[in-house]
Enzyme design. Structure first.
Site, PDB file in Angstrom:
ATOM      1  N   HIS A   1      -2.924   2.551 -12.283  1.00 56.89           N
ATOM      2  CA  HIS A   1      -2.372   1.429 -13.060  1.00 56.89           C
ATOM      3  C   HIS A   1      -1.004   1.834 -13.599  1.00 56.89           C
ATOM      4  CE1 HIS A   1      -2.296  -2.120 -15.602  1.00 56.89           C
ATOM      5  NE2 HIS A   1      -1.881  -1.347 -16.596  1.00 56.89           N
TER       6      HIS A   1
ATOM      7  N   MET B   1      -5.740  -6.746  -5.261  1.00 60.24           N
ATOM      8  CA  MET B   1      -5.692  -7.796  -6.265  1.00 60.24           C
ATOM      9  C   MET B   1      -7.030  -8.510  -6.429  1.00 60.24           C
ATOM     10  SD  MET B   1      -2.676  -7.110  -7.061  1.00 60.24           S
ATOM     11  CE  MET B   1      -2.317  -8.389  -8.241  1.00 60.24           C
TER      12      MET B   1
ATOM     13  N   ASN C   1      -8.410   3.943  -9.069  1.00 60.55           N
ATOM     14  CA  ASN C   1      -7.289   3.006  -9.096  1.00 60.55           C
ATOM     15  C   ASN C   1      -6.140   3.646  -9.857  1.00 60.55           C
ATOM     16  OD1 ASN C   1      -5.942   0.480  -8.709  1.00 60.55           O
ATOM     17  ND2 ASN C   1      -6.321   0.022 -10.876  1.00 60.55           N
TER      18      ASN C   1
ATOM     19  N   ASN D   1       1.286   3.570  -2.264  1.00 64.59           N
ATOM     20  CA  ASN D   1       0.577   4.759  -2.742  1.00 64.59           C
ATOM     21  C   ASN D   1      -0.342   5.323  -1.665  1.00 64.59           C
ATOM     22  OD1 ASN D   1       1.059   5.648  -5.581  1.00 64.59           O
ATOM     23  ND2 ASN D   1       0.713   3.459  -5.993  1.00 64.59           N
TER      24      ASN D   1
ATOM     25  N   GLY E   1       0.803  -1.225   0.000  1.00 66.83           N
ATOM     26  CA  GLY E   1       0.000   0.000   0.000  1.00 66.83           C
ATOM     27  C   GLY E   1       0.833   1.272   0.000  1.00 66.83           C
TER      28      GLY E   1
ATOM     29  N   LEU F   1     -13.362  -5.797  -8.932  1.00 68.20           N
ATOM     30  CA  LEU F   1     -14.592  -5.450  -8.229  1.00 68.20           C
ATOM     31  C   LEU F   1     -15.805  -5.562  -9.149  1.00 68.20           C
ATOM     32  CD1 LEU F   1     -13.229  -2.355  -6.279  1.00 68.20           C
ATOM     33  CD2 LEU F   1     -13.721  -4.635  -5.355  1.00 68.20           C
TER      34      LEU F   1
END
Length: 536
Positions: free
Chosen positions: A104, A86, A102, A13, A11, A89
């Site tokens: 990427h 991971m 999110n 970020n 985590g 949703l």
């Protein structure tokens, strides 16, 4: 704004967002689907509540998401941010959340999926990056909020890209997007599959600055020998520039960091004038500047301001360098000469000095006055790097005329004094603050620069005029001040030196006292209403 963070591993970020609090955003809770995820300890160190909701192998995704929703329901949050979560949703989760973001590690829609860095390297692209997008039910498909490009270098492997994209890309783009949401600037159009951000509309000061320069040379060293340095070029620049100049005597040593800096300052000063002009710069400050009927005469007048300080300086001209000017330049030691062209005879003279760097910044186009067209300012922005960021501002392109001046004293300046004051003002823009400049006609007489006291700058200019100038002094000169006089002592010191007219911005609460002092000393004074600080 409160954030619910979902992560499956470290985590990083989310922890970066917690540490930086973009737009005042705070992380209300971090949820993970792995009881051993390092993010749990990282969140605890920051006093952030955590929840663990693991998914058994036999549990449906929707059922797991309902448990996740139950776990975070008691927390107050406005935005969900995924960070290496991971799990894909479904609508079960997304329909209950107002917005889910999110990040990427590629520039979507290129290279979606789990192995983005491998795809980048296999494709051989030279630029990758990251994408912050709104999450929908498809993998890496939601509307894009912002992106950050990152270069791919020869020899990079997956670990190199992963680290660079994270620290240089994701740590920039994710907080930016969250700040925009915190400031309520984001509109998501699901029908058009687009995101618009209020204020992200370009202009001279855009919400995001993407700068791409190419390294053109490694320098011997920076400002000092223990500092490494390089020069980078903006290849879109059309304005005359020392970065893009041709060095005509190729056998001479290359420009140093300080050479580039000084030569840039000299060239920027000389662009102020339509008439033939010459300037000598030392440590980015003018040692002298003048305009005249020819560059040879202008150079002679500029040099005579302070020939001692001009030793080892940079010469800049705004006309082709002829042999008469070249012969004067080589008469004493100079580092560089910058001009928009040279006659063959001038080059023969200049090349006699082995390490005098000769830079040609011309492009063979001249205006009606004979001044090169590429000396016109076309780059509107200048910037100064700071540790952790940079300052960006418009260039100081102010150019005053007699109509812009307000006479505030009993004594009216003559037309000749007004011409001289305007010359002094436009030269003073390139003198480091606090700056004072004495001038006669259109040539400098004495310059006081970089002082922390304005009255000291006046005294320095007076000393330079009376002790260093050749064939001229302060008696009967005009004075320009780059900011107002807070007290009458600066004006009184100027009058004592022989100054007869002053140009300054005004705006001090003591303006009346300064004007009174000017009247007492029979000094003409005009106000510009604007200052001309140069602090770097």
């Amino acid at each position: 704004m409160k954030i619910a963070g979902l992560a499956s591993n470290r985590g990083r970020n989310l922890m970066n967002v917690a540490d930086r609090a973009p737009g005042g955003a705070e992380i209300a809770v971090v949820l993970t689907n792995d009881a051993d995820a390092p993010v749990i300890e990282a969140a605890a160190e920051r006093d952030i509540p955590t929840e663990v909701v693991e998914r058994p192998d036999d549990q449906e995704r929707e059922a797991h998401e309902l448990r996740v929703l139950d776990a975070i329901e008691e927390y107050d949050f406005d935005l969900v941010c995924l960070d290496g979560y991971m799990r894909v949703l479904t609508e079960t989760f997304l329909d209950e959340m107002s917005t889910t973001l999110n990040v990427h590690p590629s520039l979507l829609p290129a290279f979606p999926g789990m192995d983005a860095h491998e795809q980048v390297l296999d494709a051989g692209v030279k630029t990758t990056g990251c994408t912050v997008h709104v999450v929908d039910e498809e993998v890496d498909n939601g509307p894009i909020v912002t992106q950050e490009p990152i270069p791919v270098y020869d020899g990079d492997d997956v670990a190199d890209l992963k680290e660079r994209v994270l620290y240089e890309g994701e740590f920039t783009a994710y907080p930016r997007a969250i700040e925009w949401f915190a400031e309520d600037r984001v509109t998501v159009d699901w029908d058009a599959h687009t995101v618009t951000v209020e204020g992200d509309d370009g202009g001279p000061f855009p919400a995001r600055r993407l700068v791409s320069n190419d390294r053109t040379a490694d320098l011997r060293y920076g400002e000092n020998p223990h500092q490494d340095a390089a020069v980078y070029a903006d290849r879109t620049t059309e304005e005359a520039s020392v970065v893009h100049a041709d060095q005509l005597n190729e056998g001479a040593k290359a420009l140093s960091y300080n050479n580039y800096n000084d030569a840039d300052g000299a060239l920027n000063l000389i662009k102020e004038f339509d008439e033939p002009a010459a300037a000598v710069i030392k440590h980015t400050n003018p040692a002298g500047c003048a305009t005249a009927d020819s560059v040879a005469e202008a150079y002679e007048r500029a040099l005579s301001t302070d020939p001692q300080s001009a030793f080892g300086g940079i010469v800049a001209l705004n006309r082709e360098c002829d042999v008469a000017t070249a012969e004067q330049i080589v008469d004493s030691f100079k580092e560089i000469v910058v001009a928009p062209g040279y006659t063959d005879d001038a080059l023969d003279v200049l090349f006699q000095k082995e390490n005098l760097r000769v830079l040609d910044v011309g492009d063979d186009r001249t205006g009606e006055s004979g001044r090169p067209e590429n000396y016109d300012v076309s780059e509107p922005i200048t910037e100064k790097p700071l540790v952790g960021g940079r300052l960006v501002q418009e260039r100081d392109t102010q150019h005053l005329t007699a109509d812009d001046l307000e006479v505030v004293t009993d004594r009216e300046p003559t037309d000749e004094q007004i011409e001289s004051m305007l010359f002094a003002w436009h030269t003073l823009k390139h003198v480091k603050s606090n700056g004072i400049l004495f001038a006669k006609g259109t040539e400098t007489v004495g310059i006081g620069m970089g002082q922390v006291s304005r009255v000291d700058a006046v005294r320095l200019a007076a000393m330079k005029a009376d002790e260093h100038a050749q064939g001229k002094d302060a008696d009967g000169a005009v004075m320009a001040s780059d900011a107002f006089f807070p007290f009458p002592d600066g004006l009184e010191a100027a009058a004592e030196a022989g100054i007869e007219a002053v140009i300054q911005p005004g705006g001090s609460k003591n303006d009346d006292t300064v004007i009174e002092a000017a009247n007492e000393h029979d000094v003409a004074m005009v106000l510009t209403g604007q200052r001309s600080f140069r602090h770097d």
